[in-house]
Enzyme design. Sequence first.
Site, mmCIF file in Angstrom:
data_model
loop_
_atom_site.group_PDB
_atom_site.id
_atom_site.type_symbol
_atom_site.label_atom_id
_atom_site.label_comp_id
_atom_site.label_asym_id
_atom_site.label_seq_id
_atom_site.Cartn_x
_atom_site.Cartn_y
_atom_site.Cartn_z
ATOM 1 N N LYS A 190 4.585 5.457 -6.566
ATOM 2 C CA LYS A 190 3.986 4.153 -6.253
ATOM 3 C C LYS A 190 3.077 3.655 -7.358
ATOM 4 C CE LYS A 190 4.183 3.900 -1.241
ATOM 5 N NZ LYS A 190 3.422 3.688 -0.007
ATOM 6 N N LYS A 202 16.473 6.364 -1.912
ATOM 7 C CA LYS A 202 16.296 6.212 -0.473
ATOM 8 C C LYS A 202 16.194 4.738 -0.082
ATOM 9 C CE LYS A 202 11.393 6.355 0.248
ATOM 10 N NZ LYS A 202 10.149 6.902 0.619
ATOM 11 N N LYS A 208 11.574 -0.269 1.954
ATOM 12 C CA LYS A 208 11.076 -1.635 2.125
ATOM 13 C C LYS A 208 10.871 -2.317 0.795
ATOM 14 C CE LYS A 208 8.185 -0.424 6.055
ATOM 15 N NZ LYS A 208 6.882 0.100 6.431
HETATM 16 P P1 AMP Z 1 6.945 3.877 6.029
HETATM 17 O O1 AMP Z 1 7.878 2.738 6.119
HETATM 18 O O2 AMP Z 1 6.817 4.402 4.644
HETATM 19 O O3 AMP Z 1 5.641 3.634 6.714
HETATM 20 O O4 AMP Z 1 7.646 5.059 6.827
HETATM 21 C C1 AMP Z 1 7.608 5.186 8.234
HETATM 22 C C2 AMP Z 1 8.466 6.350 8.693
HETATM 23 O O5 AMP Z 1 9.842 6.114 8.380
HETATM 24 C C3 AMP Z 1 8.119 7.684 8.016
HETATM 25 O O6 AMP Z 1 8.225 8.724 8.972
HETATM 26 C C4 AMP Z 1 9.164 7.835 6.962
HETATM 27 O O7 AMP Z 1 9.426 9.180 6.648
HETATM 28 C C5 AMP Z 1 10.370 7.192 7.626
HETATM 29 N N1 AMP Z 1 11.295 6.663 6.620
HETATM 30 C C6 AMP Z 1 11.050 5.667 5.718
HETATM 31 N N2 AMP Z 1 12.129 5.450 4.936
HETATM 32 C C7 AMP Z 1 13.082 6.318 5.347
HETATM 33 C C8 AMP Z 1 14.437 6.593 4.945
HETATM 34 N N3 AMP Z 1 15.014 5.904 3.959
HETATM 35 N N4 AMP Z 1 15.116 7.563 5.603
HETATM 36 C C9 AMP Z 1 14.536 8.264 6.618
HETATM 37 N N5 AMP Z 1 13.274 8.062 7.037
HETATM 38 C C10 AMP Z 1 12.547 7.110 6.425
#
Ligand code: AMP
Length: 345
Positions: free
Chosen positions: A114, A207, A210
């Site tokens: 990041k 991966k 967002k």
């Molecule tokens: P965040 O959007 O970073 O706040 O992530 C929220 C949750 O979604 C966390 O538990 C992440 O590990 C999961 N997550 C985010 N992106 C992925 C992805 N591409 N595949 C699986 N889990 C994800």
Amino acid sequence: MKITPRVFSGMQPTGSLHLGNYLGAMLQWIKLQDTHECIYCVVDMHAITVWQDPKELRNATRLVTAAYIACGLDPKKTIIFNQSQVHQHAELAWVFNCVARLGWLNRMTQFKEKAGKDRENASVGLYAYPNLMAADILVYRATHVPVGEDQKQHLELTRDIAQKFNNDFRESIIEAGFEDGIFFPLPEPVITGPATRVMSLRDGTKKMSKSDPSDLSRINLLDDADTIARKIQKAKTDPEPLPTEEAGFAGRPEAENLVGIYAALANTDVASVLREFGGGQFSTFKKALAELAVEKLSPISTEMKRLANDPAEIDRILTDGARRAEAIAAPIMDRVKDIVGFIRG
Ligand code: AMP
Ligand code: TRP
């Protein structure tokens, strides 16, 4: 104050939630609410580790809350709230800033990704992000944390912080009445299911995220049926037919990703998807996948939009959740203050 099984997890209110969030984390959250005491947070304090427009942050916090409920979390059974309403998170994070070591944080791959090349210009909050995450979990003495694969390193750090706190303050912990010298549990990551790491639809080695500039790389929970179908149709694949067994995914990350997504959406495993589609063409499989994704996601987006029309009701749910969360966190934070040696009235 015994340690009892308790689940905690959170998502950041930045951008819209996508299929990775849903399959990697949310499906596990929903399953756990039937068997465990669960606390699910919208982590607005983590969001501001990179600058957020205040109006957008408020909207995004409400929209993520709407997504939690539309996906099937029940705010009566489960505690749903936004992080900044429970001040104990910030208080414990400060204590953990003094427990965690610079060397530990220097190893965090998410910070390196990041912050990018311009590290000197990253916020101090972005660097200390994992300490706040440890505080989120441990301020409830939570024992289980359902997340996607990308959060594994942060959870290992959380366990290291819990362990070091227990060691550093061992005598004081025993004096406070915890005879075994253990105040914080070492929380277990819950990283399960066929899609713990959902990859970009444009590049099977990255991966789904967002922050990817290409919207074609991800399926958002708010995408309409046509958009979902188009994104799946355009998803990168290779010219071979689908493999007939899992070993056949070697060197074919895009194929592996799409089959994993199908399995997770259909609530089955990769082997049974391959029994049905293995040896067939991608065009047939993609059609079935698009239909399945639309079937599962359109009720969620319809419900999200309905809930988002009533922000006052969402705010009420968040405030009610925050009160219930604080009732658990406050006595734990009081004990931490006693253990560390802070005077309190
Ligand atoms: P965040 O959007 O970073 O706040 O992530 C929220 C949750 O979604 C966390 O538990 C992440 O590990 C999961 N997550 C985010 N992106 C992925 C992805 N591409 N595949 C699986 N889990 C994800
Ligand atoms: N860091 C997590 C993410 O980006 C979000 C998060 C913050 C979290 N606090 C947490 C997840 C506590 C689990 C437990 O996905």
